[in-house]
Motif scaffolding. Structure first.
Motif, PDB file in Angstrom:
ATOM      1  N   LEU A   5       0.841  -1.203   0.000  1.00 22.22           N
ATOM      2  CA  LEU A   5       0.000   0.000   0.000  1.00 22.22           C
ATOM      3  C   LEU A   5       0.873   1.250   0.000  1.00 22.22           C
ATOM      4  CD1 LEU A   5      -2.757   1.496   0.431  1.00 22.22           C
ATOM      5  CD2 LEU A   5      -2.424   1.124   2.895  1.00 22.22           C
ATOM      6  N   THR A   6       0.609   2.169  -0.926  1.00 24.52           N
ATOM      7  CA  THR A   6       1.239   3.487  -0.879  1.00 24.52           C
ATOM      8  C   THR A   6       0.181   4.490  -0.414  1.00 24.52           C
ATOM      9  OG1 THR A   6       0.702   4.284  -3.114  1.00 24.52           O
ATOM     10  CG2 THR A   6       2.594   2.785  -2.890  1.00 24.52           C
ATOM     11  N   GLY A   7       0.640   5.542   0.258  1.00 29.06           N
ATOM     12  CA  GLY A   7      -0.313   6.506   0.803  1.00 29.06           C
ATOM     13  C   GLY A   7      -0.997   6.002   2.060  1.00 29.06           C
ATOM     14  N   GLY A   8      -0.350   5.063   2.745  1.00 28.92           N
ATOM     15  CA  GLY A   8      -0.976   4.400   3.888  1.00 28.92           C
ATOM     16  C   GLY A   8      -1.140   5.261   5.120  1.00 28.92           C
ATOM     17  N   THR A   9      -0.403   6.378   5.201  1.00 22.25           N
ATOM     18  CA  THR A   9      -0.541   7.257   6.366  1.00 22.25           C
ATOM     19  C   THR A   9      -1.476   8.432   6.078  1.00 22.25           C
ATOM     20  OG1 THR A   9       1.421   8.520   5.706  1.00 22.25           O
ATOM     21  CG2 THR A   9       1.757   6.682   7.225  1.00 22.25           C
ATOM     22  N   GLY A  10      -2.033   8.481   4.886  1.00 22.77           N
ATOM     23  CA  GLY A  10      -2.946   9.563   4.526  1.00 22.77           C
ATOM     24  C   GLY A  10      -4.344   9.351   5.074  1.00 22.77           C
ATOM     25  N   PHE A  11      -5.208  10.295   4.769  1.00 21.80           N
ATOM     26  CA  PHE A  11      -6.591  10.295   5.245  1.00 21.80           C
ATOM     27  C   PHE A  11      -7.323   9.009   4.854  1.00 21.80           C
ATOM     28  CE2 PHE A  11     -11.003  12.001   4.132  1.00 21.80           C
ATOM     29  CZ  PHE A  11     -11.491  11.872   5.421  1.00 21.80           C
ATOM     30  N   ILE A  12      -7.245   8.638   3.583  1.00 24.88           N
ATOM     31  CA  ILE A  12      -7.930   7.433   3.108  1.00 24.88           C
ATOM     32  C   ILE A  12      -7.128   6.192   3.473  1.00 24.88           C
ATOM     33  CG2 ILE A  12      -8.765   6.195   1.065  1.00 24.88           C
ATOM     34  CD1 ILE A  12      -9.061   8.997  -0.274  1.00 24.88           C
ATOM     35  N   GLY A  13      -5.821   6.240   3.264  1.00 20.93           N
ATOM     36  CA  GLY A  13      -4.981   5.065   3.489  1.00 20.93           C
ATOM     37  C   GLY A  13      -5.019   4.566   4.913  1.00 20.93           C
ATOM     38  N   SER A  14      -4.972   5.463   5.881  1.00 21.12           N
ATOM     39  CA  SER A  14      -4.987   5.027   7.286  1.00 21.12           C
ATOM     40  C   SER A  14      -6.316   4.391   7.654  1.00 21.12           C
ATOM     41  CB  SER A  14      -4.673   6.206   8.214  1.00 21.12           C
ATOM     42  OG  SER A  14      -5.565   7.278   7.997  1.00 21.12           O
ATOM     43  N   ALA A  15      -7.416   4.899   7.079  1.00 20.27           N
ATOM     44  CA  ALA A  15      -8.724   4.274   7.321  1.00 20.27           C
ATOM     45  C   ALA A  15      -8.812   2.913   6.632  1.00 20.27           C
ATOM     46  CB  ALA A  15      -9.841   5.188   6.822  1.00 20.27           C
ATOM     47  N   LEU A  16      -8.199   2.810   5.448  1.00 22.79           N
ATOM     48  CA  LEU A  16      -8.212   1.546   4.710  1.00 22.79           C
ATOM     49  C   LEU A  16      -7.457   0.459   5.463  1.00 22.79           C
ATOM     50  CD1 LEU A  16      -8.838  -0.071   2.125  1.00 22.79           C
ATOM     51  CD2 LEU A  16      -6.747   0.901   1.130  1.00 22.79           C
ATOM     52  N   ILE A  17      -6.348   0.813   6.088  1.00 21.81           N
ATOM     53  CA  ILE A  17      -5.558  -0.177   6.817  1.00 21.81           C
ATOM     54  C   ILE A  17      -6.385  -0.876   7.886  1.00 21.81           C
ATOM     55  CG2 ILE A  17      -3.678  -0.373   8.518  1.00 21.81           C
ATOM     56  CD1 ILE A  17      -2.038   1.461   6.745  1.00 21.81           C
ATOM     57  N   SER A  18      -7.240  -0.126   8.553  1.00 26.46           N
ATOM     58  CA  SER A  18      -8.099  -0.727   9.580  1.00 26.46           C
ATOM     59  C   SER A  18      -9.028  -1.778   8.981  1.00 26.46           C
ATOM     60  CB  SER A  18      -8.927   0.360  10.271  1.00 26.46           C
ATOM     61  OG  SER A  18      -8.093   1.274  10.956  1.00 26.46           O
ATOM     62  N   ALA A  19      -9.459  -1.548   7.746  1.00 26.42           N
ATOM     63  CA  ALA A  19     -10.357  -2.494   7.081  1.00 26.42           C
ATOM     64  C   ALA A  19      -9.620  -3.701   6.511  1.00 26.42           C
ATOM     65  CB  ALA A  19     -11.120  -1.790   5.958  1.00 26.42           C
ATOM     66  N   LEU A  20      -8.305  -3.617   6.448  1.00 25.59           N
ATOM     67  CA  LEU A  20      -7.496  -4.710   5.896  1.00 25.59           C
ATOM     68  C   LEU A  20      -6.791  -5.503   6.991  1.00 25.59           C
ATOM     69  CD1 LEU A  20      -5.813  -2.803   2.906  1.00 25.59           C
ATOM     70  CD2 LEU A  20      -7.733  -4.401   2.781  1.00 25.59           C
ATOM     71  N   ASN A  21      -7.359  -5.483   8.199  1.00 34.15           N
ATOM     72  CA  ASN A  21      -6.661  -6.088   9.343  1.00 34.15           C
ATOM     73  C   ASN A  21      -6.531  -7.602   9.254  1.00 34.15           C
ATOM     74  OD1 ASN A  21      -9.315  -6.709   9.789  1.00 34.15           O
ATOM     75  ND2 ASN A  21      -9.495  -5.634  11.739  1.00 34.15           N
ATOM     76  N   GLU A  22      -7.264  -8.236   8.347  1.00 35.87           N
ATOM     77  CA  GLU A  22      -7.135  -9.684   8.169  1.00 35.87           C
ATOM     78  C   GLU A  22      -6.045 -10.026   7.155  1.00 35.87           C
ATOM     79  OE1 GLU A  22     -10.892 -11.351   7.178  1.00 35.87           O
ATOM     80  OE2 GLU A  22     -11.825 -10.840   9.107  1.00 35.87           O
ATOM     81  N   HIS A  23      -5.449  -9.011   6.553  1.00 32.99           N
ATOM     82  CA  HIS A  23      -4.436  -9.217   5.531  1.00 32.99           C
ATOM     83  C   HIS A  23      -3.066  -8.773   6.040  1.00 32.99           C
ATOM     84  CE1 HIS A  23      -7.606 -10.026   2.597  1.00 32.99           C
ATOM     85  NE2 HIS A  23      -8.226  -8.950   3.053  1.00 32.99           N
ATOM     86  N   GLU A  24      -2.030  -9.187   5.337  1.00 30.35           N
ATOM     87  CA  GLU A  24      -0.666  -8.765   5.670  1.00 30.35           C
ATOM     88  C   GLU A  24      -0.321  -7.554   4.814  1.00 30.35           C
ATOM     89  OE1 GLU A  24       3.882 -10.483   5.274  1.00 30.35           O
ATOM     90  OE2 GLU A  24       2.245 -11.926   5.629  1.00 30.35           O
ATOM     91  N   VAL A  25      -0.259  -6.390   5.462  1.00 29.46           N
ATOM     92  CA  VAL A  25      -0.089  -5.127   4.738  1.00 29.46           C
ATOM     93  C   VAL A  25       1.321  -4.582   4.907  1.00 29.46           C
ATOM     94  CG1 VAL A  25      -0.925  -2.759   4.469  1.00 29.46           C
ATOM     95  CG2 VAL A  25      -2.550  -4.598   5.006  1.00 29.46           C
ATOM     96  N   THR A  26       1.924  -4.192   3.796  1.00 33.40           N
ATOM     97  CA  THR A  26       3.208  -3.497   3.799  1.00 33.40           C
ATOM     98  C   THR A  26       2.970  -2.093   3.263  1.00 33.40           C
ATOM     99  OG1 THR A  26       4.505  -5.512   3.464  1.00 33.40           O
ATOM    100  CG2 THR A  26       5.549  -3.433   2.861  1.00 33.40           C
ATOM    101  N   VAL A  27       3.401  -1.092   4.012  1.00 32.02           N
ATOM    102  CA  VAL A  27       3.185   0.303   3.632  1.00 32.02           C
ATOM    103  C   VAL A  27       4.494   0.919   3.169  1.00 32.02           C
ATOM    104  CG1 VAL A  27       2.594   2.600   4.516  1.00 32.02           C
ATOM    105  CG2 VAL A  27       1.205   0.620   5.156  1.00 32.02           C
ATOM    106  N   LEU A  28       4.445   1.603   2.036  1.00 32.08           N
ATOM    107  CA  LEU A  28       5.585   2.367   1.557  1.00 32.08           C
ATOM    108  C   LEU A  28       5.499   3.778   2.124  1.00 32.08           C
ATOM    109  CD1 LEU A  28       8.043   2.574  -0.430  1.00 32.08           C
ATOM    110  CD2 LEU A  28       6.405   3.436  -2.125  1.00 32.08           C
ATOM    111  N   SER A  29       6.532   4.221   2.826  1.00 26.44           N
ATOM    112  CA  SER A  29       6.528   5.542   3.440  1.00 26.44           C
ATOM    113  C   SER A  29       7.921   6.151   3.413  1.00 26.44           C
ATOM    114  CB  SER A  29       6.032   5.456   4.894  1.00 26.44           C
ATOM    115  OG  SER A  29       6.172   6.707   5.546  1.00 26.44           O
TER     116      SER A  29
END
Length: 302
Positions: A5-29
């Motif tokens: 995921l890119t943009g993971g610390t942004g307004f949409i990205g941070s909310a999306l991460i919460s919805a992806l809690n069953e997945h293994e997420v790697t954030v580019l920052s």
């Protein structure tokens, strides 16, 4: 699913991460330490795509990064930042997908309804003939069209591409609404210009849910309007926001004031798109927040 995921610390990205809690997420920052602190220790954070030769280790890529388009006047330098924060990173991701022997099955990449230009009250779905009806000198269109063209290059037999033509994303603690709330809360809110321009909007929860829906729907590909089914004029939006906050609605912002303050960037607020999400609904997505009064009522009560 393993997701980059890119943009993971942004307004949409941070909310999306919460919805992806069953997945293994790697954030580019660009700031891994700050991102890890913000997002929590369960999220993998990487500083650069250079550490990957390819993206064989990921099942999906979600690309939401980009310099905010409305925060500053569009000087030549700012236009360059807006463009290349989107184009360069997207090209890097596409190149990594091309270098993969087992590439991600899904590439979801950002765009915006600005790709359609100013279309007055014309109802616009994803079949709209952009090349025939848009002023190609329009900056927002130029940014989005090139952004989409680059992302499309990732499409092959193994990788499907979904493009998110996003409207104004509404949530209380970020995005455009966070900047709009203070004057309304003081009773100083009102329409922009003559208020007749359409405001294509989407509740943050629907934005997140729709991205997850596209991620989990193998038949989804191509461009999608991520906008609520019932866009409204700026005047109606403004009246509804004031009502939801129990504040008066007697002021307005003249167009010339915005143009003085923002220059060319004022076009984003003075022009509009009556965009509707035909493709998303045809695939079976059901919006939680279809109307602006319900969406703003939910946010105001949060």
């Amino acid at each position: 699913m393993k997701i980059l995921l890119t943009g993971g610390t942004g307004f949409i990205g941070s909310a999306l991460i919460s919805a992806l809690n069953e997945h293994e997420v790697t954030v580019l920052s660009r700031n891994p330490a700050k991102a890890s602190q913000t997002l929590g220790g369960s999220i993998n954070v990487v500083a650069s795509l250079d550490q990957f030769d390819n993206l064989d280790d990921f099942d999906a890529v979600i690309n939401l990064a980009g310099e905010p388009i409305i925060n500053k006047r569009w000087s030549p330098q700012q236009k360059d930042r807006i463009c290349h924060s989107r184009w360069t990173l997207t090209q890097q991701l596409v190149d990594k997908i091309h270098a993969s022997s087992q590439p991600p099955h899904t590439f979801i990449s950002g765009s915006a309804v600005g790709i359609y230009g100013d279309q007055k009250d014309t109802v616009i779905d994803e079949s709209f003939a952009i090349s025939e009806h848009v002023n190609h000198d329009d900056f927002a269109h130029h940014v989005c069209q090139r952004w989409e063209d680059i992302a499309h290059e990732a499409e092959n037999e193994q990788t499907r591409v979904c493009l998110l033509r996003t409207g104004i994303v509404l949530g209380k603690h970020g995005g455009a609404l966070a900047k709009m709330l203070p004057p309304y809360q003081l009773g100083l809110g009102g329409p922009i210009g003559n208020g007749s321009q359409y405001t294509p909007w989407i509740h943050l929860q629907d934005m997140v849910d729709a991205i997850v829906f596209l991620l989990e729907t193998p038949a989804a590909k191509g461009a999608f309007n991520l906008t609520a089914p019932e866009p409204v004029t700026n005047k109606v939006f403004s009246q509804t926001l004031a009502k939801s906050l129990h504040r008066p609605h007697i002021f307005f912002t003249p167009a010339f004031v915005l143009k003085l303050a923002l220059g060319e960037a004022a076009s984003l607020l003075l022009e509009g798109q009556r965009a509707i999400p035909n493709k998303l609904e045809a695939l079976g997505y059901n919006f939680r927040y279809r109307t602006i009064d319900v969406a703003l009522g939910d946010i105001a009560s949060a």
